[in-house]
Structure formats: C-alpha cells, structure tokens
Enzyme design. Sequence first.
Site, PDB file in Angstrom:
ATOM      1  N   ILE A  84     -27.717  66.996 -12.230  1.00 42.94           N
ATOM      2  CA  ILE A  84     -28.821  66.051 -12.064  1.00 42.94           C
ATOM      3  C   ILE A  84     -28.804  65.497 -10.648  1.00 42.94           C
ATOM      4  CG2 ILE A  84     -29.902  63.916 -12.887  1.00 42.94           C
ATOM      5  CD1 ILE A  84     -28.970  64.569 -15.666  1.00 42.94           C
ATOM      6  N   ALA A 129     -25.876  62.838  -6.773  1.00 42.46           N
ATOM      7  CA  ALA A 129     -26.073  63.832  -7.835  1.00 42.46           C
ATOM      8  C   ALA A 129     -24.820  63.830  -8.699  1.00 42.46           C
ATOM      9  CB  ALA A 129     -26.279  65.220  -7.242  1.00 42.46           C
ATOM     10  N   LYS A 130     -24.879  64.469  -9.828  1.00 38.82           N
ATOM     11  CA  LYS A 130     -23.667  64.641 -10.642  1.00 38.82           C
ATOM     12  C   LYS A 130     -23.872  65.857 -11.520  1.00 38.82           C
ATOM     13  CE  LYS A 130     -19.673  62.562 -11.331  1.00 38.82           C
ATOM     14  NZ  LYS A 130     -18.875  61.836 -10.327  1.00 38.82           N
ATOM     15  N   GLY A 131     -22.760  66.462 -11.909  1.00 40.62           N
ATOM     16  CA  GLY A 131     -22.834  67.601 -12.827  1.00 40.62           C
ATOM     17  C   GLY A 131     -21.801  67.443 -13.914  1.00 40.62           C
ATOM     18  N   ASP A 170     -14.334  66.059 -10.299  1.00 41.26           N
ATOM     19  CA  ASP A 170     -14.383  64.802 -11.048  1.00 41.26           C
ATOM     20  C   ASP A 170     -13.397  64.982 -12.209  1.00 41.26           C
ATOM     21  OD1 ASP A 170     -15.947  62.138 -11.210  1.00 41.26           O
ATOM     22  OD2 ASP A 170     -16.064  62.861 -13.249  1.00 41.26           O
TER      23      ASP A 170
END
Length: 437
Positions: A84, A129-131, A170
């Site tokens: 995202i 953003a992050k996944g 992460d």
Amino acid sequence: MTKNASSRKLSVIEPQRESHQVKNSAAGDSPLKSLNRQFDLAADIVGLEPDLRELLKAPYRELHVQIPVKMDSGRLEIFHGYRIQHNAVRGPYKGGIRYHQDVDRDEVLALATLMSWKTAVVDIPFGGAKGGVCVDPQKLSKRELQALTRGFISKIDLIIGPHRDIPAPDVNTDEKIMAWMMDEYGKKHGYCPGIVTGKPVALGGSLGRKEATGRGVVFTIVEAAKHLKLELKNATAVVQGFGNVGSHAALFLHELGVKVIGVTDVSGGFYDKKGLNIPELIEHSTKYKTLSGYVKADSLSNDEALRTACDILVPAALGGVFTAEVAREVECKLIAEGANNPSTVEADEIFEKKGILVIPDILCNAGGVTVSYFEWAQNLQQYRWDVDKVNEELEKIMTRAFSEVHKIATEKKISLRTAAFVLAIERCATATRLRVL
Ligand code: NAD
C-alpha cells in the site's frame, strides 16, 4: 490478537472493511482509525483545509495480491500479500514488508500512513508505504520462505522501483529476505541495489543499518532524559520485543549504563532488578532464535513486562499493546515507542494524565528509515560510507527531529505525538500545495 491464520490465508478480503476489529483500541478503533484521530487532532491545530486533509489521509494506491507457493509437501498454498502506497509528495514511497499471521489490509494501510508522517518528521526525501504477507514464517521451510518472497516481489514488481517505491525489513523479515527481493527484482530490471534497503552489507547494504532503529530509539531517549532530568546511569528500563529493534535498543541502553531490568519476546522473558546481562541474552537469542531457555534470571511474561515499574519502557514488538486497561497500570516516567502504533488514543490520554512522557513512534523509531535513506543514497551514488559517518549523520537527524518536535510541543502545550503530527502535516501540506494546487 490471535487469529486463525490458516482459515484467513484463503479468504477474500473486502477492500473497504474495518478488519479484525479491536486490534488497537479498547474503544474498538482499528489501527487506522486510531491513527487518523491523531492526525485530525494535529490538523485542527494546524488549521488544515478540509480538501488537503482528505488528500493527505487517503492512500494513493493499494495492491492486494495472491501468492501461490508449492509447499514441501507438494500441496499448493495461496498466501495473501499487500503493498500500500500512501503518500509520495515528498519523495518515493518507502516502507518495510512484514510477514505475520495477523497482517491484513487495514494494518498495512495504517503502517503505510504512519510511514508518510515518519519520513516527514525526520525530513528525509521519502513518502510512505508498507507491505505485508499474511503468513506465519516460523511454519515455512527456508525453500518455502524464498519461494514466497520471490512470488510476492514478482507480483508487486510493477509498482515498486528505486525511484518509485523502496521496500525494507519489518517484523519477521531480515537482510536475507531483502537479498532475495533484490535478486528477484534484478531478474527483470537488471542490477539494482537501490530497490530495497536493509540488505546485507556484501550486497550494498549500509553499515549500521541493522542497529539503526534501536540506536535511533536510544538517541531520542537521551534527548528526552535531558528534559526529564533523568540520570541515565542510574535509570531502569524494560524492553518488550527482542528482535531487531528491541535487542539493539536494550544493548545501547545497557552500554549507557541503564539497568535493563526486563526483556521479553513472543515466548515470554526475564527480569532482574539488578539489571540483565544484555550481551549474553542477545547471544542466547541469536543462537536459539528465542529468549526461551535462558536460565540466569527470573521469568517475566509480556503482560507483566508492560506493568513493571521502571523509568523507561520500550515497546518494541507489535502494535496495539497499550490499551486503556494496560495504560492505567503502566508505571514509568518515559515511554519510547520502538514499535509502530503501540498506543491507542485512549492510552495516550491516560499517559498524559499520569505525567508519562511518550516519544511517539513516528519520531522514536525513525532511525531505521533514516539509515535506509543513507543506504539508498549510497546505492544511487555507488559509494560507501564508513560506520562512523552513518552513526554521526543518524544522531544529527534524530536529535534535530527531537528538538523540532519538542519545541512545537512546548510552544503549543501539546504532547510530543501531536507535535510530531503537526510537523509532519505542515511538511506534507507545503509540498502538496507546491506540487498540485
Ligand atoms: P523482529 O521480527 O526483528 O522482532 C519482533 C520481536 O517481537 C521478536 O522478539 C518477537 O518475538 C517479538 N514479538 C512478536 N510477537 C510478540 C507478542 N505478541 N508479544 C511480545 N513480543 C512479541 O521485528 P522488528 O524489526 O524488531 O520490529 C519490531 C517493531 O518495530 C515493529 O512494530 C516494527 O514495525 C517496528 N519497527 C521496525 C523497524 C526496523 O527497522 N526493523 C523500524 C521501525 C519500526
């Protein structure tokens, strides 16, 4: 926070649902709602126009992919992954990729949003953003983990790039996984170390990146301690989470003479009122991949850890740990949010009433993305910095950001969290006005 991972792996996830409900708040707020309440509080203070407010809160792009993996058993399993992209007005999208059985769209969106504010607070030229992939990686073999990682990158390949969106580690993703990601991306695009950060040093990773988030947490603790007139040499600390962030934060506190009296990981943890031997615990946890089995201290549960009386409390595991109920029982002077999103809005209010100073996640744990920025810059220049330069530049950025946030908090008589949001919103709003309005 436990959920049935296997039943969720194959479920279709509706794009707009409020997923998994009470993960981050006793009042029932999702992590995203909680975060946006914090945003609105600061936006009111800044007097942000309604249209900009909506623009800044909404994500730019969301990608939800299926990742089929042939398991060692011969069975085909389908995992769900997300990338995202929240906001890139100040630079390319930037944010880690998490592997966890609780990952869902709502969590990834909240974490992506958080990244936009974090990169703005420390003023590095990235967006947010992050996944994440919904998986318990402990249950995968190394071959399955590699297949999953390569499958995920090949599916999100079309929206990432060294000038577009740069992933990083992460929870449950490390430098080895970053190496597979870089390799997979390189198959289509050629040699491109700048596509991910947090890589092994041998592949263009930055010296100091692995320790950077924990080191940054401790830089902010040092600054906060000056304002609290807290003598770190005689202070006590408890750290929840003993992975990348928690173990390094504990080590750097220990090196400053702080007595780290409690540490925990997902298996539980240990307590010693005289101070734990942190280097030995790191050796143990590196060797056995868990704190469990250490015998030289009393045991301590995760619940107890957050309620243990100490000067400095460092949540460094998952989000949502400080509900109002837990917050009422917290007994410390300073909370340093190593984890992302650990406090609900209700918990924050309780901490304020109790006079506990909270260094918010978007400031406290920004050391990781800051050294990721250094790594990316080194990759683009095909040049390498020595570790002293990395750590000096990190200290400069973290202490400057702390002082800017503290100044706003003092002038406006608001919490450090609201002040950090004020700073982030002002920076993103200025860039947006210049670029699009
Ligand atoms: P990690 O996977 O290296 O470590 C996570 C730790 O949390 C492990 O010790 C694990 O055992 C523990 N844990 C997991 N579930 C737990 C539970 N239910 N109760 C107690 N402990 C539990 O992950 P990390 O990279 O250290 O990330 C930790 C936190 O810091 C996350 O919130 C992450 O988003 C945040 N963060 C990480 C970075 C980074 O650079 N790695 C940067 C900024 C923020």
